[in-house]
Design an enzyme around this catalytic site. Structure first.
Site, PDB file in Angstrom:
ATOM      1  N   SER A 265      41.858  35.871  41.558  1.00 22.44           N
ATOM      2  CA  SER A 265      40.710  36.733  41.281  1.00 22.44           C
ATOM      3  C   SER A 265      40.573  37.018  39.776  1.00 22.44           C
ATOM      4  CB  SER A 265      40.838  38.022  42.096  1.00 22.44           C
ATOM      5  OG  SER A 265      39.649  38.760  42.084  1.00 22.44           O
TER       6      SER A 265
ATOM      7  N   HIS B  30      37.475  32.862  43.214  1.00 22.70           N
ATOM      8  CA  HIS B  30      36.420  33.226  44.170  1.00 22.70           C
ATOM      9  C   HIS B  30      35.420  34.170  43.505  1.00 22.70           C
ATOM     10  CE1 HIS B  30      38.041  37.287  44.634  1.00 22.70           C
ATOM     11  NE2 HIS B  30      39.241  36.757  44.787  1.00 22.70           N
TER      12      HIS B  30
END
Length: 239
Positions: free
Chosen positions: A122, A145
């Site tokens: 992340s 993501h």
């Protein structure tokens, strides 16, 4: 007289060890200076979850941005520090706090090498590329993501635009500090064929290098050798 001198030296070494132990216990950071070059290297750990404006629970391993930012400011102003090594093993966390730390690291005038251990997920992705050169161990993973929002989010146009702009900031920073292009970054970030219940991609070790996110596969030895080389290069350019 000689015995007194030896005793003082032993006391001094003991004090240094105690101070180093206290540094690790309090905030996980440490200054290293026992290398062959005599360089003073600051070691920064970014572990667990990046804590932002909300406090995490007492059982959660975290990196607090209110601790890291002043530390980086101090490092920039300390003329005795020759370089910084960043060790990362993070699941991500607060986006703005993580991006703030990444921007601070990227703006330091001393050479910085990052080493990804375990995971850089992340917001850990831009943190992993924030130095002058980046390494990843063969078994470490990067989960790339889109931004996830926790809690209640109003389904209005303004919120979607804000999230979109924040996403663009992350992509822009990551691409500007690595070899990956914007189109390739978006392709792996919005991949719908890999994660069962999510959008994104998992990159393991060399895959992150092949995609252009990380510079090289290597461990702590390679990372330190690279850092010494960057410091030497900087010192020679200042002569």
């Amino acid at each position: 007289m000689e015995q007194e001198k030896v005793s003082k030296e032993m006391l001094s070494e003991t004090e240094l060890e105690q101070n180093a132990g206290q540094q690790i216990k309090e905030n996980g950071q440490l200054n290293l200076q026992g290398n062959a070059y005599g360089y003073k290297i600051h070691l920064l750990n970014i572990i667990g979850e990046i804590e932002g404006h909300q406090c995490l629970g007492p059982t959660v391993k975290s990196t607090k941005y209110e601790h890291v930012l002043p530390e980086l400011a101090w490092l920039e102003e300390d003329e005795k520090i020759d370089g910084m090594m960043v060790l990362l093993n993070t699941v991500g966390g607060d986006v703005e706090a993580g991006l703030a730390i990444a921007e601070m690291i990227a703006s330091l005038s001393v050479p910085v090498v990052t080493l990804l251990l375990g995971g850089g997920h992340s917001i850990g992705v831009p943190l992993s590329v924030s130095g002058d050169y980046s390494f990843i161990v063969p078994t470490a993973t990067m989960v790339v993501h889109p931004i996830r929002m926790n809690g209640t989010v109003l389904g209005v146009k303004h919120n979607y635009e804000y999230i979109d702009k924040m996403q663009d900031r992350i992509i822009s920073f990551t691409c500007n500090h690595s070899k990956i292009g914007t189109a390739a970054m978006k392709k792996i970030m919005f991949n719908t064929n890999e994660l069962a219940k999510d959008v994104g991609s998992v990159l393991v070790g060399k895959e992150a290098v092949d995609k252009g996110l990380i510079d090289e596969v290597g461990g702590i030895h390679e990372a330190f050798q690279c850092l010494y080389g960057l410091i030497n290069q900087k010192k020679n350019s200042n002569i």
